[in-house]
Scaffold this active site. Structure first.
Site, PDB file in Angstrom:
ATOM      1  N   ALA A 403       0.842  -1.195   0.000  1.00  0.00           N
ATOM      2  CA  ALA A 403       0.000   0.000   0.000  1.00  0.00           C
ATOM      3  C   ALA A 403       0.876   1.243   0.000  1.00  0.00           C
ATOM      4  CB  ALA A 403      -0.914   0.003   1.228  1.00  0.00           C
ATOM      5  N   CYS A 404       0.694   2.086  -1.013  1.00  0.00           N
ATOM      6  CA  CYS A 404       1.401   3.363  -1.052  1.00  0.00           C
ATOM      7  C   CYS A 404       0.383   4.468  -1.251  1.00  0.00           C
ATOM      8  CB  CYS A 404       2.472   3.389  -2.136  1.00  0.00           C
ATOM      9  SG  CYS A 404       1.842   3.547  -3.817  1.00  0.00           S
ATOM     10  N   ASP A 405       0.878   5.679  -1.387  1.00  0.00           N
ATOM     11  CA  ASP A 405      -0.007   6.836  -1.435  1.00  0.00           C
ATOM     12  C   ASP A 405      -1.007   6.745  -2.577  1.00  0.00           C
ATOM     13  OD1 ASP A 405      -0.768   9.208  -0.267  1.00  0.00           O
ATOM     14  OD2 ASP A 405       0.424  10.425  -1.630  1.00  0.00           O
TER      15      ASP A 405
END
Length: 610
Positions: A403-405
């Site tokens: 999960a990233c921005d």
């Protein structure tokens, strides 16, 4: 902060100002990022088919205005509503957005970012309050009419009220931006943009703020410099080139490949850890950003649409058909990289911090392997008496999500790297990536995220197992994940078998009868936590023995994570390390001895080799 958090350790925490800013910025960028393909399509159609484009075509050029006026804002409005309340929220958000579109003559990107989420939020509140009381059989009727009526009301409000307000606000902001550009003060924006990028606000700044303003400017002027403020790869390239020449240890060794990924692949997050390890380098990226934007401003450089990812190829593709624009674009990126490189070189050359890395990349990797017990949770410690403790936190893991921005770029590459490791280890495990706003608290979930986003991951998935890394593209924790999953699977299969297959063939010191020397092609000395130097010396002595006896076997010193589970390997370890080795490997042959340097069995061992 622990990098791995089990469900029993998860505790609600008050969100920091930075976490709230990241959440809001991610929400804004989350409305744009899923639709980037449409923005690029519009930019390419504009660059190619309008009069003065690469291949002017009057018929195809008629798509340009409807796309920027209707298609793109509606897609943003739908996505904003969908984030709040799923497909139903997206439908209401799109209807509400249509009101502000028709109510003004200005492209309503900002209006879509307001009306879309508002429509989703209102229909969600309506459904929460009304749906439990709907009589059976009337659900579809009530739901459809509720969405239609609410959407109609919001569209009317958007037409008469919100549209004119947003148009006036957009005009004021546009005039302000134009004034800043006219007095050549726009480069000062990079003083704030460059540090904010490295604090993982890059997508929020570019997609949430600069892209909507840039699209409105480009719809009138044909291009906008705002598309270049954040995606310019020059500042990051300068830092990475400086590390390639003046860096130390693993940072220097990894910088050249990181530079290629950053500049040509457009994954800017890859250079963030290099700046964070030496905060003085914030000055370097600021210098690069200010220099690049100054060149773009003076030479009137702009792009047709937002470049995503921020690759040099994407920047060139989004440039209008203008020789001066291409020259200014290339010059701006080049000088930005040069300014960043010069400042970075000065900082790195003046840095007197002792080089704590090992003498080679191999030694550095070994150090990281030895330190993994400190980087992971207690349940994945390498000093284990009970083998079940190795994988206690991994028992229920069924899928892994990065999960990233924005759910693109670095998380996609990180997921690809781990997916490859998982596949090679023979583990049947789903490894995917997503935006952190879309993360759900599912059972059996292992979430991998950046350190900066760990708090938000805890809020979105409090019951998941979570691991935070400083860099998606080069974290040693991936090997730890794979080894623990492999150990879990081996133990599960052993428990299911009434007569499990024999584990690694371990022998007490002085006993060589159980080793099949006909299969041995490599001898590995295991670098135990406190015996790295001893193992290295023992490897050197064993190489001499093998060479003097004209044997073909190779001899290496390896960390526990680097060993291949192959019966052609004979691994020499201390009795303490042998316990841990058994929980991880089943095919290798093992010889344990208290004296790694001069075991009395070495001469006989070498003589038995083929």
């Amino acid at each position: 902060m622990q990098n791995t958090v089990s469900s029993t350790e998860a505790k609600p925490k008050k969100k920091s100002l930075k976490a709230r800013m990241q959440k809001f910025g991610s929400f804004l960028s989350g409305m744009v990022m899923p639709n980037i393909g449409a923005f690029i399509a519009w930019g390419l159609i504009t660059a190619i088919f309008i009069p003065g484009g690469w291949a002017p075509n009057a018929g195809l050029a008629t798509m340009v205005k409807p796309m920027v006026t209707f298609l793109l804002p509606l897609m943003i409005g739908y996505t904003g509503g969908e984030i709040i309340a799923g497909h139903r929220g997206g439908v209401v958000g799109a209807i509400a957005t249509m009101g502000v579109i028709v109510g003004t003559s200005t492209p309503m990107f900002i209006g879509a970012m307001i009306m879309g989420p508002l429509g989703g939020w209102l229909i969600k509140k309506w459904d929460d309050a009304v749906q439990p009381h709907i009589r059976q059989g009337f659900e579809m009727l009530v739901n459809n009419f509720a969405a239609g009526i609410l959407g109609m009301i919001l569209a009317i409000l958007g037409f008469f009220i919100m549209g004119p307000i947003v148009a006036a606000a957009s005009a004021i902001m546009g005039a302000g931006v134009n004034y800043i550009i006219s007095v050549h003060l726009l480069p000062l924006a990079n003083i704030f943009i460059e540090p904010a990028k490295i604090l993982f606000l890059n997508n929020a700044i570019n997609q949430g703020i600069l892209t909507p303003l840039g699209l409105e400017a480009a719809s009138h002027a044909g291009k906008s410099i705002l598309f270049l403020l954040e995606p310019d790869p020059g500042p990051g390239l300068g830092v990475l080139l400086a590390f390639s020449i003046f860096g130390k240890g693993t940072a220097k060794a990894s910088a050249p490949s990181a530079a290629i990924i950053h500049f040509f692949g457009g994954i800017h997050e890859i250079y963030f850890p290099y700046v964070l390890m030496k905060p003085a380098l914030f000055l370097a990226v600021i210098a690069g950003g200010v220099t690049g934007t100054t060149v773009f401003s003076v030479m009137n450089v702009g792009l047709k649409a937002t470049p995503s990812p921020g690759s040099i190829f994407t920047l060139l593709a989004m440039s209008p058909k203008s020789v001066s624009n291409f020259i200014g674009l290339i010059l701006g990126v080049t000088l930005a990289a040069a300014a960043s490189f010069i400042v970075s070189a000065i900082i790195l050359r003046r840095d007197k911090t002792p080089d704590t890395d090992a003498a080679s990349l191999e030694d550095a990797t070994a150090q990281m392997s030895a330190m993994k017990s400190g980087d992971s949770s207690e349940a994945s410690s390498e000093n284990i008496e009970n083998a079940r403790d190795v994988v206690a936190n991994y028992d229920n893991v069924k899928k892994i999500i990065f999960a990233c921005d924005a759910g693109m770029g670095s998380s996609a590459m990180g997921a690809s790297l781990l997916r490859d490791k998982v596949k090679k280890a023979g583990i049947d495990m789903s490894v995917t990536n997503t935006a952190i706003n879309n993360l759900k608290d599912e059972p059996g979930l292992l979430v991998v995220t950046q350190d900066e986003l760990a708090d938000r991951a805890a809020q979105k998935a409090p019951n998941a197992m979570r691991i935070a890394v400083d860099n998606f593209l080069s974290s040693p924790k991936y090997d730890s994940i794979v080894l623990n999953l492999k150990a879990r699977d081996q133990m599960d299969s052993s428990a299911a078998e009434p007569k499990p297959a024999p584990a690694a063939k371990s022998t007490p010191s002085g006993a060589l009868d159980n080793i099949d020397f006909a299969k041995i092609s490599e001898i590995d000395f295991l670098r135990d936590d406190d015996k790295v130097g001893t193992a290295t010396m023992a490897t050197s002595l064993m190489k001499d023995r093998v060479k003097k006896n004209s044997k073909a076997a190779t001899v290496k010193s390896l960390g526990i994570n680097d060993i291949e589970d192959d019966e052609n390997r004979l691994v020499i370890v201390t009795p303490e390390a042998a316990k841990n080795l058994k929980t991880r490997y089943t095919n290798i042959q093992v010889f344990s001895t208290k004296d790694l340097l001069n075991s009395p069995d070495y001469d006989k061992m070498v003589s038995e080799l083929k």
